[in-house]
Write an enzyme that holds these catalytic residues in place. Structure first.
Site, PDB file in Angstrom:
ATOM      1  CB  ILE A 125      15.077 -74.545 -68.481  1.00 29.00           C
ATOM      2  CG1 ILE A 125      15.953 -73.659 -68.194  1.00 29.00           C
ATOM      3  CG2 ILE A 125      15.774 -75.106 -67.416  1.00 29.00           C
ATOM      4  CD1 ILE A 125      15.656 -72.148 -67.763  1.00 29.00           C
ATOM      5  CB  THR A 126      10.742 -76.027 -69.131  1.00 27.87           C
ATOM      6  OG1 THR A 126      10.965 -74.541 -68.158  1.00 27.87           O
ATOM      7  CG2 THR A 126       9.746 -76.690 -68.912  1.00 27.87           C
ATOM      8  CD  GLU A 366      11.631 -66.347 -66.111  1.00 27.14           C
ATOM      9  OE1 GLU A 366      12.885 -66.922 -65.969  1.00 27.14           O
ATOM     10  OE2 GLU A 366      11.464 -65.824 -67.902  1.00 27.14           O
TER      11      GLU A 366
HETATM   12  C1  FAD Z   1       3.645 -67.885 -70.547  1.00 27.37           C
HETATM   13  C2  FAD Z   1       5.653 -69.383 -69.989  1.00 27.37           C
HETATM   14  C3  FAD Z   1       6.477 -69.130 -70.910  1.00 27.37           C
HETATM   15  C4  FAD Z   1       7.327 -70.135 -70.414  1.00 27.37           C
HETATM   16  N1  FAD Z   1       8.607 -69.690 -70.914  1.00 27.37           N
HETATM   17  C5  FAD Z   1       9.476 -70.479 -70.187  1.00 27.37           C
HETATM   18  C6  FAD Z   1      10.512 -70.334 -71.301  1.00 27.37           C
HETATM   19  O1  FAD Z   1      11.368 -69.514 -71.857  1.00 27.37           O
HETATM   20  N2  FAD Z   1      12.146 -71.192 -70.729  1.00 27.37           N
HETATM   21  C7  FAD Z   1      11.974 -71.595 -69.771  1.00 27.37           C
HETATM   22  O2  FAD Z   1      12.596 -72.636 -69.800  1.00 27.37           O
HETATM   23  N3  FAD Z   1      10.283 -73.006 -69.327  1.00 27.37           N
HETATM   24  C8  FAD Z   1       9.182 -71.727 -70.096  1.00 27.37           C
HETATM   25  N4  FAD Z   1       8.254 -71.897 -69.119  1.00 27.37           N
HETATM   26  C9  FAD Z   1       8.098 -72.862 -68.049  1.00 27.37           C
HETATM   27  C10 FAD Z   1       8.074 -72.614 -66.729  1.00 27.37           C
HETATM   28  O3  FAD Z   1       9.251 -72.263 -66.055  1.00 27.37           O
HETATM   29  C11 FAD Z   1       7.465 -74.040 -66.341  1.00 27.37           C
HETATM   30  O4  FAD Z   1       6.357 -74.015 -66.654  1.00 27.37           O
HETATM   31  C12 FAD Z   1       7.724 -73.682 -64.202  1.00 27.37           C
HETATM   32  O5  FAD Z   1       9.305 -73.853 -63.806  1.00 27.37           O
HETATM   33  C13 FAD Z   1       7.189 -74.533 -63.452  1.00 27.37           C
HETATM   34  O6  FAD Z   1       7.665 -76.067 -63.668  1.00 27.37           O
HETATM   35  P1  FAD Z   1       6.183 -77.001 -64.274  1.00 27.37           P
HETATM   36  O7  FAD Z   1       4.995 -76.011 -65.121  1.00 27.37           O
HETATM   37  O8  FAD Z   1       6.765 -77.459 -64.641  1.00 27.37           O
HETATM   38  O9  FAD Z   1       5.489 -76.978 -62.840  1.00 27.37           O
HETATM   39  P2  FAD Z   1       6.326 -78.220 -61.869  1.00 27.37           P
HETATM   40  O10 FAD Z   1       7.009 -78.050 -61.300  1.00 27.37           O
HETATM   41  O11 FAD Z   1       5.098 -79.943 -62.289  1.00 27.37           O
HETATM   42  O12 FAD Z   1       4.752 -77.549 -60.637  1.00 27.37           O
HETATM   43  C14 FAD Z   1       3.815 -77.991 -60.661  1.00 27.37           C
HETATM   44  C15 FAD Z   1       3.376 -77.425 -59.202  1.00 27.37           C
HETATM   45  O13 FAD Z   1       3.810 -78.535 -57.953  1.00 27.37           O
HETATM   46  C16 FAD Z   1       4.534 -77.576 -57.729  1.00 27.37           C
HETATM   47  N5  FAD Z   1       5.873 -77.974 -56.762  1.00 27.37           N
HETATM   48  C17 FAD Z   1       6.735 -78.523 -57.417  1.00 27.37           C
HETATM   49  N6  FAD Z   1       7.377 -78.953 -56.723  1.00 27.37           N
HETATM   50  C18 FAD Z   1       7.829 -78.253 -55.654  1.00 27.37           C
HETATM   51  C19 FAD Z   1       8.223 -78.334 -54.498  1.00 27.37           C
HETATM   52  N7  FAD Z   1       8.793 -79.623 -54.159  1.00 27.37           N
HETATM   53  N8  FAD Z   1       7.314 -78.148 -53.133  1.00 27.37           N
HETATM   54  C20 FAD Z   1       6.118 -77.697 -52.804  1.00 27.37           C
HETATM   55  N9  FAD Z   1       5.379 -77.554 -54.189  1.00 27.37           N
HETATM   56  C21 FAD Z   1       6.039 -77.659 -55.613  1.00 27.37           C
HETATM   57  C22 FAD Z   1       4.659 -76.013 -58.592  1.00 27.37           C
HETATM   58  O14 FAD Z   1       4.766 -75.111 -57.274  1.00 27.37           O
HETATM   59  C23 FAD Z   1       3.332 -76.206 -59.192  1.00 27.37           C
HETATM   60  O15 FAD Z   1       3.036 -75.717 -58.021  1.00 27.37           O
HETATM   61  C24 FAD Z   1       7.216 -71.146 -68.863  1.00 27.37           C
HETATM   62  C25 FAD Z   1       5.716 -71.094 -68.511  1.00 27.37           C
HETATM   63  C26 FAD Z   1       5.113 -70.754 -69.096  1.00 27.37           C
HETATM   64  C27 FAD Z   1       3.568 -71.223 -68.294  1.00 27.37           C
END
Ligand code: FAD
Length: 383
Positions: A125-126, A366
Site C-alpha cells: 500500500i505504502t 497497519e
Molecule cells: C517495519 C515496517 C514494515 C512495514 N510493512 C508494510 C507493508 O508490508 N506494506 C505496506 O503497505 N506498508 C508497510 N509499512 C508502512 C507503514 O504502513 C507506514 O509507515 C504507516 O502507514 C505510516 O505511514 P508513514 O510512515 O508514511 O507516516 P506518515 O503518514 O507520513 O505520518 C507521519 C506522522 O504524522 C502523523 N499523521 C499523519 N497524518 C495525520 C493526521 N491526519 N492527523 C494526525 N497525525 C497524522 C502520523 O501518525 C505519524 O506520526 C511498514 C512500515 C514499517 C516501519
C-alpha cells in the site's frame, strides 16, 4: 464474554509457544545480529498450521479462527517480533483477502501455497509520499487489450524482495477518487518491469525483510485483478482490519516479554543490600506494566472473539482500540524494562533493547497510533 479457550485454541497456542521456544529462541540473538530471514522457517510454520487458522478447510486451512490466530502470533512475538510478521504476510494479508474477494481460480492458485509457507507473500500500500493518507497513492494500472500496465513505486513493504506474490493497491481510475482504486494479485518474480531494493538499515525487526518495489511498465494479466475494478480501497480497509488485529496481538506478546524480563532482572539484581524487586518504586513500575499488559490482552481477545462471531462484520473501532492500546503498552513496557535493567538494558547482553526497537514498529505499521485515534474518535463522536 467468555475467554476460556477451546481445546483446539489451547493446542494451537501451545504448539506456537513450543515452536517459538525450541526453534526460534536458540538462535534469536545471533539471527538478529546477522539480520537473518529464514524462508525455511516460514515453511515450518506453514506445516504446523500457523497460517491456516482463518482459512477455510477446502483451501487447506484449519478455520480455527481469529482468536486462535491472535494467540499464536502473540506466542511467537514473545520470542521474536520479527517472526510474528509472516502471520500477516502469508495469512491475514494475501491469503485471507483472496479468500474473501477472489475468484475460485485465484483462491486455488494462491492460498494453499501461501498458508503452507511454500510461496512467500506481501501486500503493498505504502509509497514514498503515501503513508497514512492511503488515498494519495500515485501508482497506477492502465488497462490494455490483454491486461494492465503498472507504473509507480511502493516502499516499506515487508517481505517484498523475497516474495513470490503480492497484493498491490493502485489507481485504475484516478479521477474517481478512492472508487478508482483497485487491487491486483501480482506474481512478483515472474513479471518483467518489477524490481525490488531491500531497506537494509531499519531501526528494528531485523529478521523481517523490508523493501522498496518499482513498477516500470510491468504487464500483468487481466485476471490478476482482485474483486472488481474500483474495489481496491474497500478491499484494503477490510484487509487492514485483520492485519491490524494480528499486529495488536504481537504487541501483547512483546509486552509480556518485557514484563517477564523486568520481573526476572528485578529479582536477580541487588542494590543497597536488597533485590530491586523489594523497592517500592520498582514494584509500582512492575504493577503498571502488568495492568497495561492485562488490559491490552483483553482488548485484543475481545476484538478477535467478536471477529470470530461474524467474520464479515467490520469491527474496525474495536480493532483500532486494541491496536492503539497494545502498541502504546508494548512501547511503555519496553521503556520501563530498559529502565529497570539500568546500563545492562543498554547493552546487547539482555534482549530489552531489541524489545524496545521492535515495539516501536507497532506504533507505525497497519496505521499509526494517531490513525487509530482518528478511527476511535470518529466512532466515539458518531462522525
Ligand atoms: C517495519 C515496517 C514494515 C512495514 N510493512 C508494510 C507493508 O508490508 N506494506 C505496506 O503497505 N506498508 C508497510 N509499512 C508502512 C507503514 O504502513 C507506514 O509507515 C504507516 O502507514 C505510516 O505511514 P508513514 O510512515 O508514511 O507516516 P506518515 O503518514 O507520513 O505520518 C507521519 C506522522 O504524522 C502523523 N499523521 C499523519 N497524518 C495525520 C493526521 N491526519 N492527523 C494526525 N497525525 C497524522 C502520523 O501518525 C505519524 O506520526 C511498514 C512500515 C514499517 C516501519
Amino acid at each position: 464474554m467468555d475467554f476460556d479457550f477451546s481445546e483446539e485454541q489451547i493446542l494451537m497456542r501451545d504448539t506456537a509457544r513450543k515452536f517459538a521456544e525450541t526453534q526460534i529462541a536458540p538462535t534469536v540473538e545471533e539471527d538478529e545480529e546477522a539480520h537473518r530471514f529464514r524462508p525455511e522457517r516460514v515453511k515450518q510454520m506453514g506445516e504446523l498450521g500457523f497460517f491456516g487458522a482463518v482459512i477455510q478447510e477446502d483451501l487447506g486451512g484449519t478455520d480455527v479462527g481469529h482468536l486462535a490466530a491472535s494467540v499464536m502470533a502473540e506466542e511467537v512475538a514473545k520470542v521474536s517480533a520479527s517472526w510474528g510478521l509472516p502471520f500477516n504476510m502469508q495469512m491475514n494479508g494475501p491469503a485471507l483477502t483472496i479468500q474473501r474477494f477472489g475468484t475460485q481460480e485465484q483462491k486455488e492458485k494462491y492460498i494453499p501455497a501461501l498458508i503452507a509457507g511454500e510461496a512467500l507473500g506481501c501486500f503493498a500500500i505504502t509509497e514514498p509520499n503515501t503513508g497514512s493518507d492511503v488515498a494519495s497513492m500515485k501508482t497506477t494500472a492502465k488497462e490494455t487489450d490483454d491486461g494492465f500496465v503498472l507504473n509507480g513505486a511502493k516502499t516499506w513493504i515487508s517481505q517484498a524482495h523475497v516474495a513470490d506474490m503480492g497484493l498491490v493497491y493502485v489507481y485504475t481510475d484516478k479521477d474517481k477518487g478512492v472508487k478508482g482504486m483497485s487491487c491486483f494479485i501480482v506474481d512478483m518474480k515472474k513479471i518483467p518491469g518489477i524490481s525490488t531494493v531491500p531497506i537494509e538499515k531499519k531501526f528494528g525487526l531485523f529478521c523481517s525483510p523490508t523493501s522498496e518495489i518499482f513498477f516500470e511498465d510491468a504487464r500483468i494479466p487481466k485476471d490478476a485483478i482482485l474483486g472488481k475494478r474500483g474495489d481496491g480501497f474497500k478491499i484494503c480497509m477490510a484487509m487492514l482490519d485483520v492485519t491490524r488485529l494480528s499486529c495488536a496481538a504481537r504487541a501483547v506478546g512483546v509486552g509480556e516479554a518485557c514484563l517477564k524480563a523486568a520481573i526476572a532482572y528485578s529479582k536477580e539484581r541487588t542494590q543497597f543490600g536488597k533485590p530491586l524487586a523489594e523497592f517500592q518504586m520498582i514494584q509500582e513500575q512492575i504493577a503498571t506494566m502488568y495492568v497495561e499488559h492485562e488490559a491490552a490482552k483483553l482488548l485484543v481477545y475481545r476484538a478477535a472473539a467478536n471477529k470470530d462471531k461474524n467474520v464479515d462484520a467490520r469491527n474496525t473501532h474495536e480493532v483500532s482500540i486494541a491496536k492503539y492500546f497494545a502498541a502504546e503498552a508494548a512501547v511503555a513496557a519496553a521503556n520501563t524494562a530498559m529502565k529497570i535493567h539500568g546500563s545492562y538494558g543498554y547493552s546487547n547482553e539482555y534482549p530489552v533493547g531489541r524489545f524496545l526497537r521492535d515495539a516501536k514498529s507497532y506504533q507505525i505499521v497497519e496505521g499509526t497510533s494517531n490513525v487509530q485515534k482518528m478511527i476511535i474518535s470518529r466512532h466515539a463522536l458518531g462522525l
